[in-house]
Design a protein around this motif. Structure first.
Motif, PDB file in Angstrom:
ATOM      1  N   ASP A   9       0.867  -1.187   0.000  1.00  0.00           N
ATOM      2  CA  ASP A   9       0.000   0.000   0.000  1.00  0.00           C
ATOM      3  C   ASP A   9       0.896   1.226   0.000  1.00  0.00           C
ATOM      4  O   ASP A   9       1.950   1.224   0.631  1.00  0.00           O
ATOM      5  CB  ASP A   9      -0.902   0.006   1.251  1.00  0.00           C
ATOM      6  N   ASP A  10       0.472   2.285  -0.713  1.00  0.00           N
ATOM      7  CA  ASP A  10       1.340   3.466  -0.762  1.00  0.00           C
ATOM      8  C   ASP A  10       1.199   4.342   0.470  1.00  0.00           C
ATOM      9  O   ASP A  10       1.971   5.276   0.650  1.00  0.00           O
ATOM     10  CB  ASP A  10       1.087   4.280  -2.049  1.00  0.00           C
ATOM     11  N   SER A  11       0.207   4.083   1.314  1.00  0.00           N
ATOM     12  CA  SER A  11       0.045   4.898   2.515  1.00  0.00           C
ATOM     13  C   SER A  11       0.737   4.247   3.707  1.00  0.00           C
ATOM     14  O   SER A  11       0.406   3.129   4.095  1.00  0.00           O
ATOM     15  CB  SER A  11      -1.445   5.070   2.823  1.00  0.00           C
ATOM     16  N   ALA A  12       1.737   4.960   4.265  1.00  0.00           N
ATOM     17  CA  ALA A  12       2.503   4.398   5.382  1.00  0.00           C
ATOM     18  C   ALA A  12       1.618   4.136   6.592  1.00  0.00           C
ATOM     19  O   ALA A  12       1.757   3.122   7.272  1.00  0.00           O
ATOM     20  CB  ALA A  12       3.632   5.350   5.763  1.00  0.00           C
ATOM     21  N   SER A  13       0.672   5.065   6.845  1.00  0.00           N
ATOM     22  CA  SER A  13      -0.153   4.885   8.033  1.00  0.00           C
ATOM     23  C   SER A  13      -1.052   3.666   7.887  1.00  0.00           C
ATOM     24  O   SER A  13      -1.268   2.915   8.835  1.00  0.00           O
ATOM     25  CB  SER A  13      -0.997   6.136   8.299  1.00  0.00           C
ATOM     26  N   LEU A  14      -1.544   3.414   6.669  1.00  0.00           N
ATOM     27  CA  LEU A  14      -2.393   2.257   6.482  1.00  0.00           C
ATOM     28  C   LEU A  14      -1.589   0.959   6.606  1.00  0.00           C
ATOM     29  O   LEU A  14      -2.068  -0.013   7.200  1.00  0.00           O
ATOM     30  CB  LEU A  14      -3.089   2.296   5.116  1.00  0.00           C
ATOM     31  N   GLN A  16       0.881   0.527   8.497  1.00  0.00           N
ATOM     32  CA  GLN A  16       1.081   0.343   9.938  1.00  0.00           C
ATOM     33  C   GLN A  16      -0.140  -0.273  10.600  1.00  0.00           C
ATOM     34  O   GLN A  16      -0.025  -1.153  11.448  1.00  0.00           O
ATOM     35  CB  GLN A  16       1.330   1.698  10.607  1.00  0.00           C
ATOM     36  N   VAL A  17      -1.330   0.244  10.238  1.00  0.00           N
ATOM     37  CA  VAL A  17      -2.563  -0.248  10.863  1.00  0.00           C
ATOM     38  C   VAL A  17      -2.750  -1.733  10.556  1.00  0.00           C
ATOM     39  O   VAL A  17      -3.040  -2.537  11.446  1.00  0.00           O
ATOM     40  CB  VAL A  17      -3.782   0.568  10.384  1.00  0.00           C
ATOM     41  N   ASN A  55      -5.068   1.302  -5.909  1.00  0.00           N
ATOM     42  CA  ASN A  55      -4.538   2.544  -6.478  1.00  0.00           C
ATOM     43  C   ASN A  55      -3.197   2.903  -5.872  1.00  0.00           C
ATOM     44  O   ASN A  55      -3.126   3.312  -4.720  1.00  0.00           O
ATOM     45  CB  ASN A  55      -5.524   3.686  -6.224  1.00  0.00           C
ATOM     46  N   THR A  84     -10.166   1.410  -1.418  1.00  0.00           N
ATOM     47  CA  THR A  84     -11.343   2.252  -1.262  1.00  0.00           C
ATOM     48  C   THR A  84     -12.366   1.982  -2.362  1.00  0.00           C
ATOM     49  O   THR A  84     -13.531   2.328  -2.223  1.00  0.00           O
ATOM     50  CB  THR A  84     -10.963   3.735  -1.328  1.00  0.00           C
TER      51      THR A  84
ATOM     52  N   GLU B 135      -0.022  13.174   7.280  1.00  0.00           N
ATOM     53  CA  GLU B 135       0.531  11.838   7.030  1.00  0.00           C
ATOM     54  C   GLU B 135       1.627  11.538   8.036  1.00  0.00           C
ATOM     55  O   GLU B 135       1.643  10.482   8.667  1.00  0.00           O
ATOM     56  CB  GLU B 135       1.073  11.790   5.591  1.00  0.00           C
ATOM     57  N   THR B 139       1.270   8.844  11.080  1.00  0.00           N
ATOM     58  CA  THR B 139       2.197   7.713  11.072  1.00  0.00           C
ATOM     59  C   THR B 139       2.901   7.604  12.422  1.00  0.00           C
ATOM     60  O   THR B 139       3.029   6.510  12.979  1.00  0.00           O
ATOM     61  CB  THR B 139       3.237   7.888   9.957  1.00  0.00           C
ATOM     62  N   THR B 142       0.435   6.350  14.992  1.00  0.00           N
ATOM     63  CA  THR B 142       0.174   4.922  14.835  1.00  0.00           C
ATOM     64  C   THR B 142       1.324   4.100  15.405  1.00  0.00           C
ATOM     65  O   THR B 142       1.090   3.056  16.026  1.00  0.00           O
ATOM     66  CB  THR B 142      -0.034   4.573  13.354  1.00  0.00           C
ATOM     67  N   LEU B 337      -8.119   1.307  15.347  1.00  0.00           N
ATOM     68  CA  LEU B 337      -7.533   0.860  14.088  1.00  0.00           C
ATOM     69  C   LEU B 337      -8.400   1.250  12.901  1.00  0.00           C
ATOM     70  O   LEU B 337      -7.894   1.523  11.820  1.00  0.00           O
ATOM     71  CB  LEU B 337      -7.301  -0.649  14.114  1.00  0.00           C
ATOM     72  N   ASP B 344      -5.374   7.694   5.261  1.00  0.00           N
ATOM     73  CA  ASP B 344      -5.118   7.243   3.899  1.00  0.00           C
ATOM     74  C   ASP B 344      -6.130   7.851   2.929  1.00  0.00           C
ATOM     75  O   ASP B 344      -5.778   8.359   1.866  1.00  0.00           O
ATOM     76  CB  ASP B 344      -5.182   5.699   3.894  1.00  0.00           C
ATOM     77  N   THR B 394     -10.773   8.039  -6.455  1.00  0.00           N
ATOM     78  CA  THR B 394     -10.583   6.669  -5.991  1.00  0.00           C
ATOM     79  C   THR B 394     -11.415   6.382  -4.743  1.00  0.00           C
ATOM     80  O   THR B 394     -11.502   5.247  -4.300  1.00  0.00           O
ATOM     81  CB  THR B 394      -9.110   6.424  -5.628  1.00  0.00           C
ATOM     82  N   PRO B 396     -15.107   6.694  -2.768  1.00  0.00           N
ATOM     83  CA  PRO B 396     -16.527   6.864  -3.091  1.00  0.00           C
ATOM     84  C   PRO B 396     -17.123   8.218  -2.671  1.00  0.00           C
ATOM     85  O   PRO B 396     -17.931   8.791  -3.395  1.00  0.00           O
ATOM     86  CB  PRO B 396     -17.215   5.724  -2.346  1.00  0.00           C
TER      87      PRO B 396
END
Lengths: 122, 418
Positions: A9-14, A16-17, A55, A84, B135, B139, B142, B337, B344, B394, B396
């Motif tokens: 995934d390109d999102s670092a925070s995601l 991590q989750v 994406n 998404t 971001e 991060t 998290t 979580l 994101d 991307t 909705p």
């Protein structure tokens, strides 16, 4: 033996989750930030499951899954798409590429872990 | 030019004023007709008149030629001046017209393109900065959350579960062992009682023995008397009774012996009886003490067991409470979580906005690609632009907002298995 799961995934925070949720359930996690980076990490290491975004820059998730399925070592590795996008057209694309499940963000950790435990390689 | 302006402001009613302006500037083509023609005509008439008056003399011909030349020069000079003035008037009219239009229609704001050129990159830059800030901080948040989560897990595992359960098991074992001490003491006492019972029942036998000893003694006495009588009879019988006297004598000896034996038995029985009596007496003395000691031990043990039991119950309760807390914390963690995943989405949406701003800035700064036939920058097709924008979405909620709706917070949906 601990099972290894890759998250792309390109999102670092995601990333991590997802990592927190999977590590909490006892899995080891490998992270990649797009399709290209993920392919470089498919270097022969044992993976029991892959979770991938759709994406992403450089190489999107669907293309990555197609490419990964070409590699003999990872042909049978189950893939869960995490994105998404909720449209049916995209879901069909994912299915055609070889993914086993489609999770729409945001995900509930408990549901994700159920899906993982269902699909993960023994 | 008119075509350019008209198409730049589609759907506007432009015709009448524009046409009037145009026609004011082009009377059937050439406005200079009213200057050139009269000047040339006058010059021609003057020349002809001069020729006629001069009688076609060389002087008059020269003068006529001069007049014609002057006429052409005047025409040329006047027409060029007039053209210049007319052009100026035309331009002024156009500008006034345009300004008039711009004042009436707010879409045409002077200087808008310069403003966009300047402000769009700034807006896009601010959005990118905000996106990077959030971001980075999410991060970091998290990561901290992951650490806390791990520590909670370790603490929970160590404080409950194995350690607690084994302690409870240990306490239960102690309870059981303590209770068994009381049982052992009691059974020891019971055994002592039954032993004393056996001893007491012995005294029955000693009574019987005493009676038998008595009987033996009596029999010995009787036998003695009988032997005495036999000796007397033997003496009366004289010599004949001498053998009988010996027998009688022997019998007397035997009876004395058995008398002795009887007495010894009696004495032994007495001794045994005394011993039994002493034993029973001493036992009864201590029995009371034993009972008291056992009872008090029992009480102490009961007390200890009670306290242990309370401790065990308390421990089990807090273990249960801890288990419930762990579960509720687990639920909270799951919610956190889900919430952390919104970074994101936000990042994706802001990225699309920033990209579109940059795209607009580029489009405004570089309109050469889309010049109209009259050399003016071509119009921007807003509908096409918005359509292209919606294809970059991307997330909705972006489509909902695009259509003018109120976006709802996305909730976790079910998983589709293929």
């Amino acid at each position: 033996m601990t099972k290894n799961i890759m998250i792309v995934d390109d999102s670092a925070s995601l990333r991590q989750v997802v990592s927190i949720a999977l590590k909490g359930a006892g899995y080891d996690v490998v992270e990649a930030f797009d399709g290209k980076d993920a392919l470089t990490k498919l270097d022969g290491r044992k993976l029991h499951l892959i979770v991938s975004d759709v994406n992403m820059p450089n190489m999107d998730g669907i293309s990555f899954v197609k490419a990964a399925k070409q590699l003999p070592a990872y042909k049978f590795t189950p893939v869960i798409m995490l994105t998404t996008e909720a449209g049916d057209a995209k879901k069909l694309e994912g299915q055609a590429a070889g993914a086993k499940a489609w999770v729409v963000k945001p995900f509930q950790p408990a549901q994700m872990l159920t899906a993982v435990s269902k699909l993960v390689l023994p | 030019m008119s075509a350019g302006i008209a198409s730049a402001l589609p759907g506007m009613a432009w015709p009448d004023e524009q046409n009037r302006a145009e026609s004011a500037g082009s009377v059937d083509g050439n406005p200079l007709t009213w200057v050139v023609v009269p000047a040339v005509t006058l010059a021609a008439i003057g020349a002809v008149g001069m020729l006629i008056v001069g009688g076609f003399s060389p002087t008059s011909m020269v003068l006529a030629a001069f007049v014609v030349a002057l006429g052409f020069a005047t025409a040329f000079f006047a027409s060029s001046r007039l053209k210049a003035v007319m052009d100026q008037a035309h331009v002024a009219a156009q500008t006034t017209l345009k300004r008039g239009f711009c004042e009436r229609k707010p879409v045409c704001i002077g200087g808008l393109d310069k403003l966009c050129d300047g402000v769009l990159p700034i807006w896009a830059g601010q959005i990118d900065m905000a996106r990077t800030h959030t971001e980075d901080s999410i991060t970091a948040l998290t990561t901290r959350f992951a650490n806390i989560n791990q520590e909670i897990g370790t603490t929970m595992a160590s404080s409950q579960g194995e350690a607690g359960d084994s302690l409870i098991a240990l306490l239960h074992e102690n309870e059981v062992e303590l209770s068994s001490i009381v049982t052992t003491l009691r059974s020891a006492l019971a055994m002592k009682d039954s032993m004393l019972g056996e001893v007491t029942s012995l005294s029955q036998f000693t009574d019987a023995l005493k009676r038998m000893a008595q009987d033996v003694g009596d029999i010995a006495k009787q036998t003695n008397l009988l032997a005495l009588n036999a000796a007397i009879e033997a003496a009366r019988a004289g010599d004949v009774g001498r053998g009988f006297a010996v027998v009688a004598d022997e019998v007397r000896k035997l009876s004395t012996l058995s008398g002795e034996t009887g007495r010894k038995i009696w004495e032994t029985v007495e001794t045994v009886n005394k011993a039994i009596a002493t034993t029973l007496q001493i036992s009864s003395q201590y029995a009371h003490q034993d009972e008291e000691m056992v009872t008090s031990s029992e009480k102490v043990i009961e007390h200890v067991v009670g306290r242990v039991h309370t401790a065990v119950v308390g421990l089990a309760d807090s273990s249960e409470e801890l288990r419930r807390e762990t579960q509720s914390i687990g639920e909270e963690i799951a919610e956190v979580l889900v919430a952390l995943q919104f970074q994101d989405r936000v990042s994706q949406v802001l990225g699309h906005v920033s990209n579109d701003m940059n795209k607009l800035k580029d489009r405004i700064a570089d309109p050469e690609r889309q010049l109209g036939e009259d050399g003016m920058p071509g119009p921007i097709d807003a509908t096409a632009w918005l359509d292209e924008l919606s294809h970059t979405y991307t997330v909705p909620e972006q489509h909902v907002v695009h259509r003018g709706g109120a976006p709802q917070v996305a909730t976790a949906s079910e998983i589709t298995f293929f």
